[in-house]
Each structure stands twice: as C-alpha cells, then as structure tokens.
Scaffold this active site. Structure first.
Site, PDB file in Angstrom:
ATOM      1  N   HIS A  63     -30.125  33.276   1.607  1.00 28.60           N
ATOM      2  CA  HIS A  63     -30.227  33.969   2.914  1.00 28.60           C
ATOM      3  C   HIS A  63     -28.944  34.728   3.230  1.00 28.60           C
ATOM      4  O   HIS A  63     -28.981  35.732   3.935  1.00 28.60           O
ATOM      5  CB  HIS A  63     -30.486  32.950   4.030  1.00 28.60           C
ATOM      6  N   HIS A  93     -20.257  32.586   7.221  1.00 28.47           N
ATOM      7  CA  HIS A  93     -21.182  33.413   6.461  1.00 28.47           C
ATOM      8  C   HIS A  93     -21.303  34.761   7.165  1.00 28.47           C
ATOM      9  O   HIS A  93     -20.762  34.944   8.253  1.00 28.47           O
ATOM     10  CB  HIS A  93     -22.557  32.732   6.359  1.00 28.47           C
ATOM     11  N   HIS A  95     -23.895  38.446   8.036  1.00 28.33           N
ATOM     12  CA  HIS A  95     -25.197  39.123   8.120  1.00 28.33           C
ATOM     13  C   HIS A  95     -24.872  40.618   7.992  1.00 28.33           C
ATOM     14  O   HIS A  95     -23.845  41.071   8.538  1.00 28.33           O
ATOM     15  CB  HIS A  95     -25.872  38.861   9.472  1.00 28.33           C
ATOM     16  N   GLU A 105     -26.121  41.018  14.213  1.00 30.11           N
ATOM     17  CA  GLU A 105     -27.201  40.299  14.909  1.00 30.11           C
ATOM     18  C   GLU A 105     -27.084  40.554  16.413  1.00 30.11           C
ATOM     19  O   GLU A 105     -28.007  41.066  17.031  1.00 30.11           O
ATOM     20  CB  GLU A 105     -27.117  38.806  14.584  1.00 30.11           C
ATOM     21  N   HIS A 118     -20.028  34.970  11.033  1.00 28.97           N
ATOM     22  CA  HIS A 118     -20.225  33.774  11.865  1.00 28.97           C
ATOM     23  C   HIS A 118     -19.407  32.610  11.329  1.00 28.97           C
ATOM     24  O   HIS A 118     -19.605  32.176  10.179  1.00 28.97           O
ATOM     25  CB  HIS A 118     -21.713  33.394  11.883  1.00 28.97           C
ATOM     26  N   THR A 198     -29.453  31.602  14.528  1.00 31.35           N
ATOM     27  CA  THR A 198     -30.211  32.856  14.410  1.00 31.35           C
ATOM     28  C   THR A 198     -31.101  32.851  13.164  1.00 31.35           C
ATOM     29  O   THR A 198     -31.729  33.840  12.832  1.00 31.35           O
ATOM     30  CB  THR A 198     -29.262  34.072  14.301  1.00 31.35           C
TER      31      THR A 198
HETATM   32  C1  LIG Z   1     -29.774  29.579   6.165  1.00 36.04           C
HETATM   33  C2  LIG Z   1     -29.639  28.477   7.140  1.00 36.04           C
HETATM   34  N1  LIG Z   1     -28.648  28.781   8.149  1.00 36.04           N
HETATM   35  C3  LIG Z   1     -28.409  27.746   9.161  1.00 36.04           C
HETATM   36  C4  LIG Z   1     -27.913  26.446   8.461  1.00 36.04           C
HETATM   37  N2  LIG Z   1     -27.331  25.504   9.402  1.00 36.04           N
HETATM   38  C5  LIG Z   1     -28.271  24.937  10.394  1.00 36.04           C
HETATM   39  C6  LIG Z   1     -29.140  23.851   9.806  1.00 36.04           C
HETATM   40  O1  LIG Z   1     -28.347  22.767   9.424  1.00 36.04           O
HETATM   41  C7  LIG Z   1     -29.082  21.559   9.513  1.00 36.04           C
HETATM   42  C8  LIG Z   1     -28.285  20.452   8.943  1.00 36.04           C
HETATM   43  S1  LIG Z   1     -25.934  25.997  10.079  1.00 36.04           S
HETATM   44  O2  LIG Z   1     -25.628  25.238  11.252  1.00 36.04           O
HETATM   45  O3  LIG Z   1     -24.939  26.044   9.073  1.00 36.04           O
HETATM   46  C9  LIG Z   1     -26.299  27.583  10.582  1.00 36.04           C
HETATM   47  S2  LIG Z   1     -25.371  28.438  11.653  1.00 36.04           S
HETATM   48  C10 LIG Z   1     -26.398  29.774  11.641  1.00 36.04           C
HETATM   49  S3  LIG Z   1     -26.019  31.148  12.628  1.00 36.04           S
HETATM   50  N3  LIG Z   1     -26.553  32.457  11.887  1.00 36.04           N
HETATM   51  O4  LIG Z   1     -26.732  31.001  13.876  1.00 36.04           O
HETATM   52  O5  LIG Z   1     -24.565  31.179  12.749  1.00 36.04           O
HETATM   53  C11 LIG Z   1     -27.475  29.570  10.791  1.00 36.04           C
HETATM   54  C12 LIG Z   1     -27.411  28.283  10.160  1.00 36.04           C
HETATM   55 ZN   LIG Z   2     -25.162  33.628  11.111  1.00 34.38          ZN
END
Ligand SMILES: CCN[C@H]1CN(CCOCC)S(=O)(=O)c2sc(S(N)(=O)=O)cc21
Ligand SMILES: [Zn+2]
Length: 260
Positions: A63, A93, A95, A105, A118, A198
């Site tokens: 992703h 990470h 986007h 985003e 992020h 997100t």
């Molecule tokens: C691809 C999955 N992305 C998720 C993975 N995690 C969440 C799930 O964890 C469960 C143990 S996360 O808390 O690392 C996280 S933060 C964001 S964002 N884009 O909103 O900053 C997405 C995600």
């Molecule tokens: Zn993110």
C-alpha cells in the site's frame, strides 16, 4: 483477509463494504479551510524528542513504503500541542500521486500537494500495545507533512536511494540510523482535529496534527516513489504504486483548531 487497494473495484469508494466505519463521523483525511479553523491560544507547540530514535527497516506493504522504529521505550516521542501524553514513534510512510498530478490526502482549501508524509505515534502511557492503541479514540497521533515539488530535498535521498530494494510488495530491508527529524520543515505551526486512519481498518483513533509548511522535494525524488509496485515479485502484472491516497471525507461538524 480483506483485500483492499486504490483501484477502481477495491478503492476508497468500496472500502465501506468491508469497513462500515468508512461512513463514520470522524473519518480522515479532510479538506482544511484555514479561515474556518479556530485559532486556539492554549495550543502549545509540538515538541519532538527524536534524538535517540532507532529506525529498524524499510518495507513495501503493498500500500505504501514504511519505515519502522523501535518502540519498546520512550526513545522517540512527540508531545505538546493537543496531546495530553507523549506518543511513541512507531513508523512513517508516504502517500503520493501519479506523474505531475496530486497525491496528498489532506487538502487545503481544495488544493492538494504532490505527496504527504505520515509519522505515526501511539499512546504508550494509556495502552500496553500498539494494536490496542490503534483502535482507541486517543490511541494514535499522526503528524502529517505535505510534500511540494521544487528543489531537491537534501536528506530525502537517504530514503529514495533505498526504494529499489523494496520494489515489490512484501519486501523488507534493513534501514538503521535514520532520524526523520531531517525531513521536517522549519516551522511546525499546525492544524489539529480528531480523525481516523486513512486506510483500512479506518479506526477512528487518530489525533491529527497537520503541519502548515510543506517540505520541498524534487520531481525526480518523487518519481522514485513511483518505481515501487503494489504487487508481489511472484505476480505477473506489475501495477505501479501511485495515487495511494484517500480523498477528503466529510467534516460532520468537527472543529479544526490552529496553532499560532
Ligand atoms: C496499510 C495499513 N496502514 C495502517 C496500518 N496501521 C493501522 C492498523 O494497525 C493495526 C495493528 S497504522 O496505525 O500503522 C496506520 S497509520 C495510517 S495513516 N495513513 O492514517 O497515517 C494507516 C495505517
Ligand atoms: Zn498515511
């Protein structure tokens, strides 16, 4: 498991089928309207203590590209601003969009940026594990930084030079000694609001802190993110990893506050 993506059939408009919270009251991202944000003099500055942070690896999770950190103690935390506790850095990470088009985003008055970074932190004071925090209303704090194209960013090469090692979904490479403080813009003035992840599972567990000043990166540096693919090495079709962003969601009465 629940396969989701950013394509026509598995993209953001279909996520509510497997994740009904997608239609919830505190979903992210949002379009930020600076003139409607409430300036809150009680909102102090964001304080980052990343000096002893320990990066572990860089990975392609199908992703995005993610850099994970050691989070077994408070060696790298964010605090202040809207936060009641220090939150531990877990991962960061990005986007991004396709060639030349936008990929952030959050948007500002309907305008999107080329990309968005992020930095994900969790409340280890209130919760025992990251997983528990990730689904709790005040479990996560994500620092969002916009990326705008312009001159080359002097430190981003440390990430873009490693992207060829994580081209395919499921690839992981050692990535030690990287301190993301080098990616931050000079000013940390921000907007903050209560929102969600997100991506699925879209938990409504995020205190969003969106920094107003973008970091500047070159088109060439951004182009390197698009050399990644969503697919695994064993799969025959190679789907370029781009446009991995969710569009803005309804505010549903929420207030966005602004630091000075
Ligand atoms: C691809 C999955 N992305 C998720 C993975 N995690 C969440 C799930 O964890 C469960 C143990 S996360 O808390 O690392 C996280 S933060 C964001 S964002 N884009 O909103 O900053 C997405 C995600
Ligand atoms: Zn993110």
């Amino acid at each position: 498991g629940n396969q989701w993506g950013y394509g026509k059939d598995d993209g953001p408009s279909a996520w509510n089928i497997n994740y009904p919270v997608a239609d919830g009251d505190r979903q992210s991202p949002i379009d930020i309207l600076p003139h409607q944000a409430r300036h809150d003099p009680n909102l102090g500055p964001i304080v980052l203590n990343y000096d002893r942070c320990t990066s572990i690896n860089i990975a392609n999770n199908g992703h995005s590209v993610v850099v994970e950190f050691e989070d077994s103690d408070d060696r790298s935390v964010i605090q202040g601003g809207p936060l009641d506790n220090p939150y531990r850095l877990k991962q960061f990470h990005f986007h991004w969009g396709g060639k030349g088009c936008h990929g952030s985003e959050h948007t500002v008055e309907g305008n999107s940026y080329a990309s968005e970074l992020h930095l994900v932190h969790w409340n280890a004071v209130k919760f025992k594990t990251f997983g528990e925090a990730a689904s709790a209303p005040d479990g996560l704090a994500v620092l969002g930084i916009f990326l705008e194209t312009g001159d080359e960013h002097r430190w981003l090469h440390m990430i873009t030079d490693s992207l060829y090692t994580v081209k395919f979904k499921g690839s992981v490479t050692d990535f030690k000694g990287f301190n993301p403080k080098c990616l931050l813009p000079s000013s940390l003035h921000y907007w903050t609001y209560l929102g969600s992840l997100t991506t699925p599972p879209l938990h409504e567990s995020v205190i969003w802190i969106v920094v107003k000043e973008p970091m500047i990166v070159s088109e060439k540096q951004l182009g390197k993110f698009r050399t990644l693919v969503f697919t695994g090495e064993e799969e025959d079709e190679r789907t370029r990893m781009e446009n991995n962003f969710r569009p803005p969601q309804l505010l549903k009465g929420r207030t966005v506050r602004s630091s000075n």
